[in-house]
Design a protein around this motif. Structure first.
Motif, PDB file in Angstrom:
ATOM      1  N   ALA A  14       0.836  -1.202   0.000  1.00 32.42           N
ATOM      2  CA  ALA A  14       0.000   0.000   0.000  1.00 32.42           C
ATOM      3  C   ALA A  14       0.870   1.251   0.000  1.00 32.42           C
ATOM      4  N   ASP A  15       1.947   1.240   0.750  1.00 32.14           N
ATOM      5  CA  ASP A  15       2.857   2.377   0.804  1.00 32.14           C
ATOM      6  C   ASP A  15       3.458   2.655  -0.565  1.00 32.14           C
ATOM      7  N   VAL A  16       3.972   1.629  -1.209  1.00 29.28           N
ATOM      8  CA  VAL A  16       4.598   1.785  -2.523  1.00 29.28           C
ATOM      9  C   VAL A  16       3.572   2.266  -3.559  1.00 29.28           C
ATOM     10  N   CYS A  17       2.324   1.844  -3.395  1.00 28.78           N
ATOM     11  CA  CYS A  17       1.276   2.227  -4.348  1.00 28.78           C
ATOM     12  C   CYS A  17       0.557   3.521  -3.958  1.00 28.78           C
ATOM     13  N   GLY A  18       0.913   4.095  -2.823  1.00 24.90           N
ATOM     14  CA  GLY A  18       0.280   5.337  -2.394  1.00 24.90           C
ATOM     15  C   GLY A  18      -1.158   5.169  -1.942  1.00 24.90           C
ATOM     16  N   VAL A  19      -1.479   4.034  -1.346  1.00 21.68           N
ATOM     17  CA  VAL A  19      -2.835   3.752  -0.874  1.00 21.68           C
ATOM     18  C   VAL A  19      -2.883   3.901   0.646  1.00 21.68           C
ATOM     19  N   ASP A  20      -3.841   4.676   1.123  1.00 20.39           N
ATOM     20  CA  ASP A  20      -4.089   4.802   2.562  1.00 20.39           C
ATOM     21  C   ASP A  20      -5.027   3.662   2.950  1.00 20.39           C
ATOM     22  N   LEU A  21      -4.493   2.663   3.645  1.00 19.05           N
ATOM     23  CA  LEU A  21      -5.272   1.471   3.962  1.00 19.05           C
ATOM     24  C   LEU A  21      -6.491   1.781   4.821  1.00 19.05           C
ATOM     25  N   VAL A  22      -6.347   2.667   5.795  1.00 20.79           N
ATOM     26  CA  VAL A  22      -7.473   2.989   6.667  1.00 20.79           C
ATOM     27  C   VAL A  22      -8.567   3.675   5.861  1.00 20.79           C
ATOM     28  N   GLU A  23      -8.184   4.643   5.060  1.00 19.51           N
ATOM     29  CA  GLU A  23      -9.160   5.347   4.229  1.00 19.51           C
ATOM     30  C   GLU A  23      -9.838   4.385   3.254  1.00 19.51           C
ATOM     31  N   ALA A  24      -9.052   3.545   2.603  1.00 21.34           N
ATOM     32  CA  ALA A  24      -9.607   2.583   1.647  1.00 21.34           C
ATOM     33  C   ALA A  24     -10.541   1.598   2.350  1.00 21.34           C
ATOM     34  N   GLY A  25     -10.165   1.174   3.548  1.00 17.90           N
ATOM     35  CA  GLY A  25     -11.005   0.249   4.302  1.00 17.90           C
ATOM     36  C   GLY A  25     -12.339   0.867   4.680  1.00 17.90           C
ATOM     37  N   HIS A  26     -12.305   2.104   5.176  1.00 15.42           N
ATOM     38  CA  HIS A  26     -13.556   2.787   5.525  1.00 15.42           C
ATOM     39  C   HIS A  26     -14.427   2.985   4.291  1.00 15.42           C
ATOM     40  N   ALA A  27     -13.817   3.375   3.175  1.00 18.94           N
ATOM     41  CA  ALA A  27     -14.581   3.589   1.941  1.00 18.94           C
ATOM     42  C   ALA A  27     -15.244   2.289   1.490  1.00 18.94           C
ATOM     43  N   LYS A  28     -14.530   1.176   1.617  1.00 18.59           N
ATOM     44  CA  LYS A  28     -15.087  -0.119   1.197  1.00 18.59           C
ATOM     45  C   LYS A  28     -16.255  -0.524   2.095  1.00 18.59           C
ATOM     46  N   ILE A  29     -16.119  -0.328   3.395  1.00 11.21           N
ATOM     47  CA  ILE A  29     -17.217  -0.653   4.310  1.00 11.21           C
ATOM     48  C   ILE A  29     -18.438   0.207   3.990  1.00 11.21           C
ATOM     49  N   THR A  30     -18.210   1.485   3.704  1.00 11.68           N
ATOM     50  CA  THR A  30     -19.320   2.376   3.347  1.00 11.68           C
ATOM     51  C   THR A  30     -20.017   1.883   2.087  1.00 11.68           C
ATOM     52  N   ARG A  31     -19.232   1.513   1.053  1.00  7.84           N
ATOM     53  CA  ARG A  31     -19.832   0.976  -0.179  1.00  7.84           C
ATOM     54  C   ARG A  31     -20.609  -0.305   0.101  1.00  7.84           C
ATOM     55  N   ASN A  32     -20.021  -1.197   0.878  1.00 10.20           N
ATOM     56  CA  ASN A  32     -20.696  -2.465   1.183  1.00 10.20           C
ATOM     57  C   ASN A  32     -21.961  -2.244   2.004  1.00 10.20           C
ATOM     58  N   ASP A  33     -21.941  -1.238   2.875  1.00 10.54           N
ATOM     59  CA  ASP A  33     -23.124  -0.937   3.672  1.00 10.54           C
ATOM     60  C   ASP A  33     -24.286  -0.561   2.762  1.00 10.54           C
ATOM     61  N   GLY A  34     -24.001   0.184   1.688  1.00  9.82           N
ATOM     62  CA  GLY A  34     -25.042   0.533   0.721  1.00  9.82           C
ATOM     63  C   GLY A  34     -25.458  -0.633  -0.145  1.00  9.82           C
ATOM     64  N   ARG A  35     -24.512  -1.498  -0.479  1.00 10.80           N
ATOM     65  CA  ARG A  35     -24.803  -2.639  -1.339  1.00 10.80           C
ATOM     66  C   ARG A  35     -25.510  -3.766  -0.605  1.00 10.80           C
ATOM     67  N   PHE A  36     -25.203  -3.919   0.671  1.00 11.50           N
ATOM     68  CA  PHE A  36     -25.730  -5.035   1.462  1.00 11.50           C
ATOM     69  C   PHE A  36     -26.364  -4.513   2.741  1.00 11.50           C
ATOM     70  N   PRO A  37     -27.527  -3.870   2.645  1.00  8.64           N
ATOM     71  CA  PRO A  37     -28.151  -3.328   3.843  1.00  8.64           C
ATOM     72  C   PRO A  37     -28.555  -4.468   4.792  1.00  8.64           C
ATOM     73  N   PRO A  38     -28.594  -4.179   6.091  1.00  4.46           N
ATOM     74  CA  PRO A  38     -29.012  -5.228   7.030  1.00  4.46           C
ATOM     75  C   PRO A  38     -30.463  -5.618   6.768  1.00  4.46           C
ATOM     76  N   PRO A  39     -30.792  -6.867   7.046  1.00  3.96           N
ATOM     77  CA  PRO A  39     -32.171  -7.305   6.806  1.00  3.96           C
ATOM     78  C   PRO A  39     -33.138  -6.570   7.727  1.00  3.96           C
ATOM     79  N   GLN A  40     -34.320  -6.337   7.206  1.00  3.78           N
ATOM     80  CA  GLN A  40     -35.359  -5.703   8.010  1.00  3.78           C
ATOM     81  C   GLN A  40     -35.975  -6.764   8.917  1.00  3.78           C
ATOM     82  N   LEU A  41     -36.007  -6.475  10.197  1.00  4.30           N
ATOM     83  CA  LEU A  41     -36.583  -7.413  11.155  1.00  4.30           C
ATOM     84  C   LEU A  41     -38.096  -7.223  11.185  1.00  4.30           C
ATOM     85  N   ALA A  42     -38.790  -8.323  11.240  1.00  5.35           N
ATOM     86  CA  ALA A  42     -40.258  -8.282  11.302  1.00  5.35           C
ATOM     87  C   ALA A  42     -40.692  -7.721  12.659  1.00  5.35           C
ATOM     88  N   SER A  43     -41.716  -6.908  12.640  1.00  8.76           N
ATOM     89  CA  SER A  43     -42.207  -6.317  13.894  1.00  8.76           C
ATOM     90  C   SER A  43     -43.153  -7.222  14.604  1.00  8.76           C
TER      91      SER A  43
END
Length: 112
Positions: free
Chosen positions: A83-112
């Motif tokens: 990541a260093d050699v490629c100029g990638v901020d691992l923490v930033e990239a990790g947070h961005a990926k979790i944010t994308r996945n959160d939108g792609r895979f929302p938690p299931p809606q629980l029945a009331s």
């Protein structure tokens, strides 16, 4: 946060290690990616053919846990260096990926 616990501190120690040995010339993205893949294979080999319970037993035993931790460390160090050699901020990239996945895979809606 203690500086010794940051990814940046590990990155800096890895840079210093390579600089002191003049090995940076070999640390191209391709070479580091290949080394990372090899180390992932070694980590997998520590768990290959074991059941989940056997893996937990291996991690509970201080002798065999150390062997597994060494492989985790190798994977981590090569990933940080790549990541260093490629100029990638691992923490930033990790947070961005979790944010994308959160939108792609929302938690299931629980029945009331």
């Amino acid at each position: 946060m203690d500086d010794a616990t940051t990814i940046e501190s590990v990155r800096d120690r890895r840079r210093d290690f390579a600089r002191a040995r003049d090995s940076g010339q070999f640390h191209t993205p391709k070479n580091l990616a290949m080394a990372l893949g090899g180390e992932v294979g070694e980590l997998l080999a520590e768990m290959q053919w074991l059941t989940d319970d056997q893996v937990h037993e291996k991690l509970a035993d201080p002798r065999t846990r150390g062997e597994v931790e060494e492989e985790f460390a190798d994977v981590f160090l090569y990933l940080v260096q790549l990541a260093d050699v490629c100029g990638v901020d691992l923490v930033e990239a990790g947070h961005a990926k979790i944010t994308r996945n959160d939108g792609r895979f929302p938690p299931p809606q629980l029945a009331s």
